[in-house]
Design an enzyme around this catalytic site. Structure first.
Site, PDB file in Angstrom:
ATOM      1  N   GLU A   1      19.979  70.051  20.729  1.00  0.00           N
ATOM      2  CA  GLU A   1      19.341  69.797  22.026  1.00  0.00           C
ATOM      3  C   GLU A   1      20.224  68.982  22.974  1.00  0.00           C
ATOM      4  O   GLU A   1      20.120  69.111  24.193  1.00  0.00           O
ATOM      5  CB  GLU A   1      17.987  69.106  21.843  1.00  0.00           C
ATOM      6  CG  GLU A   1      16.912  70.014  21.236  1.00  0.00           C
ATOM      7  CD  GLU A   1      16.888  70.003  19.712  1.00  0.00           C
ATOM      8  OE1 GLU A   1      17.843  69.455  19.108  1.00  0.00           O
ATOM      9  OE2 GLU A   1      15.921  70.532  19.141  1.00  0.00           O
TER      10      GLU A   1
ATOM     11  N   PHE B   1       2.626  65.260  13.531  1.00  0.00           N
ATOM     12  CA  PHE B   1       3.912  65.833  13.139  1.00  0.00           C
ATOM     13  C   PHE B   1       4.744  66.149  14.390  1.00  0.00           C
ATOM     14  O   PHE B   1       4.242  66.752  15.338  1.00  0.00           O
ATOM     15  CB  PHE B   1       3.696  67.105  12.308  1.00  0.00           C
ATOM     16  CG  PHE B   1       5.001  67.777  11.941  1.00  0.00           C
ATOM     17  CD1 PHE B   1       5.917  67.144  11.103  1.00  0.00           C
ATOM     18  CD2 PHE B   1       5.334  69.021  12.450  1.00  0.00           C
ATOM     19  CE1 PHE B   1       7.118  67.738  10.789  1.00  0.00           C
ATOM     20  CE2 PHE B   1       6.534  69.626  12.131  1.00  0.00           C
ATOM     21  CZ  PHE B   1       7.433  68.986  11.294  1.00  0.00           C
ATOM     22  N   GLN B   2       5.983  65.741  14.381  1.00  0.00           N
ATOM     23  CA  GLN B   2       6.914  65.929  15.504  1.00  0.00           C
ATOM     24  C   GLN B   2       6.367  65.346  16.805  1.00  0.00           C
ATOM     25  O   GLN B   2       6.625  65.865  17.888  1.00  0.00           O
ATOM     26  CB  GLN B   2       7.303  67.408  15.670  1.00  0.00           C
ATOM     27  CG  GLN B   2       8.155  67.894  14.499  1.00  0.00           C
ATOM     28  CD  GLN B   2       8.901  69.194  14.778  1.00  0.00           C
ATOM     29  OE1 GLN B   2       8.439  70.028  15.538  1.00  0.00           O
ATOM     30  NE2 GLN B   2      10.050  69.349  14.129  1.00  0.00           N
TER      31      GLN B   2
ATOM     32  N   LYS C   1       0.891  71.036  23.864  1.00  0.00           N
ATOM     33  CA  LYS C   1       0.772  72.451  23.488  1.00  0.00           C
ATOM     34  C   LYS C   1      -0.520  73.076  24.000  1.00  0.00           C
ATOM     35  O   LYS C   1      -0.536  74.242  24.394  1.00  0.00           O
ATOM     36  CB  LYS C   1       0.862  72.578  21.957  1.00  0.00           C
ATOM     37  CG  LYS C   1       1.130  73.999  21.512  1.00  0.00           C
ATOM     38  CD  LYS C   1       1.435  74.076  20.028  1.00  0.00           C
ATOM     39  CE  LYS C   1       1.767  75.510  19.628  1.00  0.00           C
ATOM     40  NZ  LYS C   1       2.008  75.609  18.172  1.00  0.00           N
TER      41      LYS C   1
ATOM     42  N   MET D   1      41.743  56.491  22.772  1.00  0.00           N
ATOM     43  CA  MET D   1      41.486  55.373  23.691  1.00  0.00           C
ATOM     44  C   MET D   1      41.116  54.123  22.893  1.00  0.00           C
ATOM     45  O   MET D   1      41.492  53.010  23.258  1.00  0.00           O
ATOM     46  CB  MET D   1      40.383  55.749  24.685  1.00  0.00           C
ATOM     47  CG  MET D   1      40.298  54.819  25.879  1.00  0.00           C
ATOM     48  SD  MET D   1      41.848  54.740  26.828  1.00  0.00           S
ATOM     49  CE  MET D   1      41.574  55.984  28.094  1.00  0.00           C
TER      50      MET D   1
END
Lengths: 600, 178
Positions: A62, A124-125, A174, A496
């Site tokens: 993502e 969940f999630q 949802k 760096m």
């Protein structure tokens, strides 16, 4: 605009929330979404499946979806769109969102959420996405009523693209996606938002004050940043027009590269920590500074108390909170960079006062003396490839081929060398993570650029450490046949970090060696791409030319000098006139103080 | 024009009109904590007849440059209608309400009532061993009252934080359209 769109309730509802979202995206002109599916966003994926207007690009992580949307946005001027699921989908996107926030990139990110009745139950999630992303976005929304859905999507695009652009999150439970919802069209552009009304037109009195200062200037400079790029290609054209009509020197920030043509004699290079000697000394010694669309970032100013001590400062920015934040300015101008430049050009013509041509000629003689230092000089001798030489040859060969070329970078030494040695004649051709400094930005950003410009040459100038942070996106390149070229300056160090350890920490290279690297040629092959390698200076041109000629994704592993440092450098805590130059060049700096070491 | 070399701190009472929507207070508070600004007090309630606009009163302190930043940062939040620096804009009233519980017996009770009277605090609850006083005023007055009550039996204090409004006809509006 009513908050609940009650008028739509009169007609029977035929669309699901997910369909309303897609229709609103379409009305907003969206052509591509970068995303990754999951449970909470399945209704949107189902709606995507049943239409052809909007293309979905399946990323592998993502974070990469957001960077791809950023690359898309920065190379087109459009809003980039991201779709991720709830919980880990949203939290993985956070780095990309902060990146877009810091660099003012317009992105709309749709996140799935557990159904409204489960919010707060540790489902969940589930994650508190609006809570987590509040400081990571310009604005965010949690849609809890179907009636708000279409309005919120339209508003999100308006907020993302207007004023100082930035990322906007819409969190979509949802049940809101599944339930029927009314559709409302976007409000007409002339209808103002209730509370959000960024000022784009500059105050003419301030413009006249600015022009009076500029006309009287003996040692002027124009310092232009990403705000000019964000104001569209017209703003860059106006910048060029203004700089040429005044005869002033022009420097660009890292974010502003391409706003002014790099090959123009009035361009004095990038300024700041790894900017050119001449740009930084011009900033230090100028008597009038015109800052357009830059924000006096600490990478630009160096030690604030010693920053451009003798100058009157004019600062034009669309974000009033950027003005007088770090540096006190004499003439603040709030407005869109393009409108400001148009107003400055008109006022310059109207103002009868003649500019001081004699003083300006003397200023240019001084600048030319600084230029003669040739601060970007390096010596390529023997077979070990100097990283600067690799970037310079890449630039020269792409120029010679004349193809439309876009460059992205990861973060580190290679990024600064790319900024120093790759020239840009036009805006929107250079995509780099400036504010947040996100390693792993370049590959997914290049993906987004290539989607928007399928026929262009898109190159990610990378380091071997950064590239591994989003290497999974090689799979996306393969799936969509995106011929992105990954040009790795491989010095087997987090360069760096190694450079700072050498200069500031007694050469103790703590954890900065890139151990156990993959074989990048085989890695490319395993992702259905082409791998190639250059280990000697004689090989370099051949590898670059082959890489460009191949119409497939390529990883070119350029094995470069492991100990090369990036110069010039203003050490942290030092002033512009305390730059360190490269080996063999004079230039003074004492050491770095503890006060300086504290700074990043 | 704020001067960065000016390190003098000043207090500022800032009125902010915002859309009364979920998360707006978190945005304001997050801005202060994220950027390291002080909040001395903060109050919020809806103020228009439809309940769509809330007014937040923030008392903060900082250098002139920091206070300018605070106002600019507040003003760019999407749901913010208006930001007004009452301290800078002229004469204004600041009031706070406090509920103050004092527990004690005998002479202390008498003394508590005598002081409350002097401070125009009202008794809003009493038992044989306690009083709850209600008082309004500016923060200094409430501080002074609490300090006097401490040896007498101050048990608990609940304060609203400041609310403020400009004197005279000038108005920042309650409906955000101005």
């Amino acid at each position: 605009m009513s908050a609940t769109s009650q008028h739509a309730d009169a007609t029977p509802l035929t669309m699901s929330g997910a369909e309303v979202v897609l229709r609103a995206l379409k009305e907003q002109g969206v052509e591509v979404i970068f995303g990754y599916p999951g449970g909470a966003v399945l209704p949107i994926y189902d709606a995507i499946f049943q239409q052809n207007a909007i293309r979905h690009i399946l990323v592998r992580h993502e974070q990469a979806a957001v960077h791809a949307a950023e690359g898309y946005a920065r190379s087109t001027g459009k809003v980039g769109v991201v779709l991720v699921t709830s919980g880990p989908g949203a939290t993985n996107a956070v780095t990309g969102l902060v990146d877009a926030l810091m660099d003012s990139i317009p992105v709309v990110c749709l996140t799935g959420q557990v159904p409204t009745h489960l919010i707060g139950n540790d489902a969940f999630q589930e994650a508190d996405t609006t809570g987590i992303t509040r400081p990571a976005t310009k604005h965010n929304y949690l849609v809890k009523k179907s009636g708000d859905l279409a309005r919120v999507v339209h508003e999100a695009f308006h907020v993302a693209r207007s004023g100082r652009p930035g990322p906007v999150v819409i969190d979509l439970p949802k049940d809101i996606l599944i339930n029927k919802a009314p559709y409302t069209e976007a409000p007409p552009p002339e209808q103002p938002h209730r509370s959000y009304r960024p000022q784009t037109e500059p105050d003419m009195a301030q413009i006249r004050k600015a022009v009076a200062l500029l006309k009287a200037a003996k040692k002027p400079v124009v310092y232009a940043g990403g705000g000019v790029i964000n104001a569209g290609p017209e703003a860059s054209a106006l910048l060029t027009q203004f700089v040429r009509m005044t005869g002033f020197p022009c420097t660009n920030t890292l974010m502003g590269l391409g706003a002014y043509p790099s090959s123009d004699p009035q361009f004095i290079g990038m300024l700041g920590m790894h900017g050119t000697y001449e740009a930084n000394l011009v900033m230090h010694g100028c008597d009038v500074m015109l800052n357009i669309g830059a924000r006096f970032d600490d990478r630009v100013t160096g030690k604030l108390t010693h920053f451009s001590p003798g100058s009157k400062k004019i600062h034009a920015d669309i974000d009033p909170s950027s003005i007088n934040k770090n540096v006190k300015v004499d003439v603040p101008i709030v407005g869109d960079a393009g409108r400001v430049l148009a107003a400055l050009i008109a006022a310059w013509k109207d103002d009868p006062a003649p500019p001081d041509r004699e003083a300006l000629a003397a200023w240019w003689r001084q600048i030319d003396a600084w230029r003669a230092k040739d601060c970007l000089h390096y010596v390529q001798s023997g077979s070990i490839i100097k990283p600067q030489h690799a970037v310079k040859r890449l630039y020269e060969i792409t120029r010679e081929l004349g193809r439309e070329t876009f460059v992205t970078t990861e973060v580190g030494q290679h990024q600064m060398w790319a900024a120093q040695y790759f020239g840009f004649e036009k805006p929107n051709r250079w995509m780099t993570s400036g504010g947040l400094g996100t390693m792993g930005y370049g590959l997914p950003a290049a993906m987004g650029v290539q989607i928007a410009h399928p026929d262009a040459l898109v190159i990610d100038i990378a380091g071997e450490a950064s590239i591994l942070m989003n290497i999974q996106e090689m799979g996306t390149l393969a799936q969509y046949r995106l011929p992105v070229k990954v040009f790795i300056l491989n010095n087997e160090y987090m360069g760096m970090v190694r450079q700072w350890q050498e200069l500031l920490h007694g050469g103790r290279y703590s954890e900065s060696y890139s151990a156990a690297l993959p074989d990048f040629v085989k890695l490319a092959e395993s992702f259905h791409a082409v791998g190639m390698r250059a280990t000697s200076a004689d090989d370099l041109d051949r590898v670059i030319r082959e890489m460009i000629a191949i119409d497939k994704p390529v990883i070119a592993d350029i094995c470069v000098d492991q100990k090369e440092n990036c110069f010039p450098m203003i050490p942290s805590g030092a002033a512009h006139n305390e730059m360190i130059l490269g080996p063999g060049q004079e230039g003074g700096v004492a050491g770095v103080t503890d006060e300086g070491k504290v700074l990043v | 024009m704020p001067d960065p070399t000016d390190n003098n701190m000043r207090a500022a009472t800032i009125a902010v009109l915002v859309e009364n929507e979920a998360g707006v207070l978190a945005r304001v508070i997050g801005l202060f904590s994220g950027r390291g600004y002080n909040i001395d007090s903060l109050t919020v309630a809806p103020v228009d007849e439809t309940g769509r606009i809330s007014r937040i009163t923030i008392v903060t302190s900082g250098t002139e440059m920091v206070i300018e930043q605070i106002k600019a940062q507040l003003d760019r939040l999407v749901p913010v209608h208006k930001v007004s620096d009452l301290t800078l804009e002229g004469p204004h009233l600041v009031r706070e309400l406090a509920l103050i519980k004092v527990v004690g017996k005998g002479d202390n009770r008498v003394e508590a009532l005598r002081l409350a009277d002097a401070f125009r605090a009202r008794v809003v609850d009493a038992t044989t061993e306690s009083f709850v006083f209600e008082m309004t005023g500016n923060a200094d007055k409430i501080d002074a009252f609490c300090a006097l009550m401490r040896p007498i039996g101050l048990a608990e204090v609940s304060r609203t934080g400041a609310v403020a409004i400009a004197r005279g006809v000038s108005s920042i509006g309650s409906f955000g359209e101005g």
